[in-house]
Each structure stands twice: as C-alpha cells, then as structure tokens.
Scaffold this active site. Structure first.
Site, short mmCIF file in Angstrom:
data_model
loop_
_atom_site.label_atom_id
_atom_site.label_comp_id
_atom_site.label_asym_id
_atom_site.label_seq_id
_atom_site.Cartn_x
_atom_site.Cartn_y
_atom_site.Cartn_z
N HIS B 12 66.00 21.03 -14.61
CA HIS B 12 66.18 19.86 -15.47
C HIS B 12 64.91 19.01 -15.61
O HIS B 12 64.96 17.80 -15.77
CB HIS B 12 67.37 19.02 -14.98
CG HIS B 12 67.21 18.44 -13.60
ND1 HIS B 12 68.28 18.14 -12.79
CD2 HIS B 12 66.12 18.10 -12.89
CE1 HIS B 12 67.82 17.64 -11.65
NE2 HIS B 12 66.52 17.60 -11.68
N HIS B 59 67.27 10.18 -10.61
CA HIS B 59 65.88 10.05 -10.16
C HIS B 59 65.41 8.59 -10.23
O HIS B 59 64.29 8.31 -10.62
CB HIS B 59 64.96 10.91 -11.01
CG HIS B 59 65.32 12.37 -11.07
ND1 HIS B 59 66.41 12.83 -11.74
CD2 HIS B 59 64.73 13.45 -10.52
CE1 HIS B 59 66.48 14.15 -11.62
NE2 HIS B 59 65.47 14.56 -10.88
N HIS B 193 59.77 23.28 -6.24
CA HIS B 193 58.73 22.37 -6.74
C HIS B 193 58.52 21.22 -5.77
O HIS B 193 59.42 20.88 -4.99
CB HIS B 193 59.03 21.85 -8.14
CG HIS B 193 60.27 21.02 -8.34
ND1 HIS B 193 61.54 21.44 -8.04
CD2 HIS B 193 60.42 19.76 -8.83
CE1 HIS B 193 62.42 20.51 -8.37
NE2 HIS B 193 61.77 19.46 -8.84
N GLU B 240 66.77 20.21 -4.45
CA GLU B 240 67.80 20.09 -5.50
C GLU B 240 68.68 21.33 -5.60
O GLU B 240 69.72 21.29 -6.27
CB GLU B 240 67.13 19.84 -6.86
CG GLU B 240 66.53 18.45 -7.00
CD GLU B 240 65.66 18.31 -8.24
OE1 GLU B 240 65.28 17.18 -8.56
OE2 GLU B 240 65.34 19.32 -8.91
#
Lengths: 115, 281
Positions: B12, B59, B193, B240
C-alpha cells in the site's frame, strides 16, 4: 521478566521509551497533517517549535533537517515523514540521507535488491 | 448468511497512489507492478463482493500517540481520506456498513478480541491505495467497507500469531452475519521495507518469497515468527506482514485456491507483493 532482544543494526525500534522521549516532536509533526499548520511552521519555525515544547536536541534536529538526529531525539518515522513532506523530501531522499549515500546511489541499491 | 468469498493482499505504498494520480501505470518503472492487477480485477468483476473488510495500519493520520489502539475497527457510515501532510487528493468517500461493523464488533469481542470502535475515522494511504488498485475509484463505489486498523507505529505490536487468530475470529464473524452478502477480506502493506535508520532501504527478496509461499500453503509456519524476527528479516515496516496474516486467518475456515500472485522489487523502497486467494468449499 521483561523480554530483551538483541538490537538490529541500523534499525530503530519505536517503543515506550522513545514514545516518552519524542512526544513533543511527534506531536508537532502530527500537526503537519493540516496545511494551515504546515504554513504556520514555515512562517516561523522557532515559534512553532516552541509552542510544542521541543527540547534543544529536538529543535536542533529540526533545524538541521537531519533524520537520524530526529530519530535519536525520539522521532517516529511515520510522523517525521510529514515533516519531510514539508521539505519536499520523499522516502528515497531520506533513505539516502540516513545511509550517507547520494539519492542516485540509494535508488540503484533498491533496484539491485530485485536482481 | 454472508459468505467469505476470498482474500486479497497488496502492498500500500504512498508512491502507488501518486503514480495512479499521475497516470503512470504504463511507465517502465511502474508497469511490472501494475500488470499484476488485471487478473485480480477480473476476479472482482466476476465475484462482485458487496463488502470489503480492509486490514491496514494508520500511518499517523487518524491516530496519534496520545491514544494508540492496537486493534481499531470502523463503524462509520462513510470514510474519507485526507492529504496526510503531502497534499494528497481527496477521494470520493468510501461507504461504510455500520450494521455489519457492529456485528463484527459483537462477535470479535465475544471471541476475546477487544477492539476500539470508531464512528469517525479518517483513512490513510494504507487503506486508500489498495482500494484504488482493486476498484479503481469508480463512483459510485462498488463495495461497502469496514476498515480494521492495527498498530504498527509504536511497539509492542501484536504478534503474527495474535493477528492470524484475530483473522480466524473475523472469518467466523463474517460468516455468521445474517444477510446474503459476499465479503472479501483485504490485507495490506508489506512486504519487506525499511524507511528509518542506517539500514534504510533494506529489502529481503528471499524472505518475501518464502512468506508469499508459506502464507498460501503453510501459514502455520509463519506463526512462530516474532515481531522482532519480522523486523530483522523484513525491515522495520516489513512488520506490516501481520496485516496479511489477518487476511489469511480469516480464510482458514475454508480451503483456498490461489488465483493470482505477483512480486516486484522495487516499488519506492519496498518489495511489493500481491496475492489473491479464493475460498474453496
């Protein structure tokens, strides 16, 4: 007994200790969700930082636009990303800054991960 | 009764939203990523889900550190995005399904998952990018949504096993809803990431490919991973992957058939993944 884990090199873990340390800094960065606040910050950085009660370490890190210093001062990357946005920096720019690489070299490193 | 028709998981990354806004899908950098989606959209066009339960992490738009829920579920009539500090465009509101939300809340709390409930909730790129990728922001919107946000901002994060088990309870809750609805669960985020620290830019292809394979065929093997393991092997934000595990847990009451899978490095700083699993039986 508390769970202790070996640190992972170059990998900050934003936990309770960091949350306490960085609260004022993160609260200021969270405020940048709103364009009015971003403009207010840009108009007078010192006054805006003072209003949120940043400590000297946090204020210096903001002035230096230095992501590693911001993290060391308790900054959380998700809120710091909104500060980076004000500066027009994307995640490759801040990745390059933190790793001491040029942006081009940092992008090449990302591409190389897929080979 | 409602039927859980399948699960989708996709990265995302905010840059995807910008690429969509700027029409860059056929650009050489972006094409390999976007080319994974037509089979998923074809499946959606065929199956026509009525409701999407979207598992994502906020976030720093809706939640701040003053009140940080580990699990929070939307119960609003509609959900809007905001510019997130970067000048992102306002999208058409996403219609909610408060009755279904409250059914899920009742069932999940009864199953010992004590969720925070939100009658107002801004949704950020973690939610909107997958929606744009899957339903392309066609208005009126084809599905109603129930967002389920999981804390990945502040450690401790809920463990992979806990998240999978939340998914198991979610799947049962969906299928006990007394209305003839087709429901899809969307897991978002990942894969490897890391944005922060001297290790920024860390991507781990081998680990991502193992996760993609195991989550389809051997999800149990992933449940002994700790958050620390995930951070170490997938990067700080690679944690995540717990959001994908909620999706997979939800499908555990069915067999699954893999319809689509895609992995591409890099999208921005990320090893990007896409997976579509259809419920069997």
């Amino acid at each position: 007994m508390a769970t202790v884990r070996a640190p992972i090199w170059g990998t900050p873990i934003f936990d309770g200790a960091q949350a306490i340390k960085g609260y004022a800094l993160n609260k200021m960065c969270y405020s940048f969700n709103d364009a009015v606040n971003r403009n207010e910050f840009l108009a007078n950085e010192a006054a805006y930082c003072a209003r949120f009660g940043l400590n000297p370490e946090q204020y210096a890190a903001i002035q230096n636009r230095n992501v590693l210093q911001l993290i060391a001062a308790g900054g959380n990357i998700y809120y710091l990303a909104k500060f980076a946005g004000i500066l027009g920096l994307n995640v490759q720019d801040i990745g390059a800054q933190q790793t001491g690489m040029t942006v081009e070299a940092f992008k090449a490193k990302l591409l190389a991960a897929g080979v | 009764m409602a039927k859980l028709v399948g699960g989708i998981a996709t990265s995302h990354i905010p840059a995807i939203g910008l690429a969509i806004a700027n029409g860059l899908q056929q650009d050489a950098y972006w094409k390999p990523f976007f080319d994974g989606f037509p089979p998923v959209r074809e499946w959606l066009a065929r199956v026509k889900p009525d409701v999407a339960i979207v598992i994502y992490n906020d976030h720093g738009l809706n939640f701040f550190l003053d009140k940080m829920p580990t699990f929070a579920i939307g119960a609003a009539t509609e959900y809007r995005n905001a510019d997130e500090g970067w000048g992102l465009k306002a999208l058409a509101p996403f219609p909610g399904d408060p009755r279904m939300s409250w059914h899920l809340i009742e069932e999940l709390v009864a199953a010992d998952f004590d969720l925070s409930t939100c009658q107002e909730m801004l949704v950020d790129h973690g939610f909107t990018v997958p929606m744009s990728l899957l339903w392309q922001d066609v208005v009126p919107r084809a599905v109603r949504v129930v967002p389920l946000a999981i804390n990945t901002v502040q450690h401790p994060l809920p463990s992979p096993r806990r998240c999978y088990n939340l998914g198991v309870a979610l799947g049962k809750a969906i299928e006990s809803y007394p209305a003839d609805l087709r429901v899809v669960v969307v897991g978002t985020g990942g894969l490897s990431h890391q944005l922060d620290g001297e290790r920024a830019g860390f991507i781990n292809r081998e680990f991502d490919l193992r996760c993609l394979d195991d989550i389809v065929n051997r999800p149990d093997e992933l449940l002994n991973l700790s958050i620390h393991d995930l951070v170490e092997q997938a990067g700080s934000q690679g944690a995540e992957f717990i959001l994908w595990l909620v999706m997979r847990g939800a499908l555990s009451c069915h067999g699954v058939r893999e319809i689509a899978r895609k992995y591409h490095i890099p999208v921005s700083n990320t090893g990007a993944g896409l997976l579509l699993l259809e419920s069997v039986s």
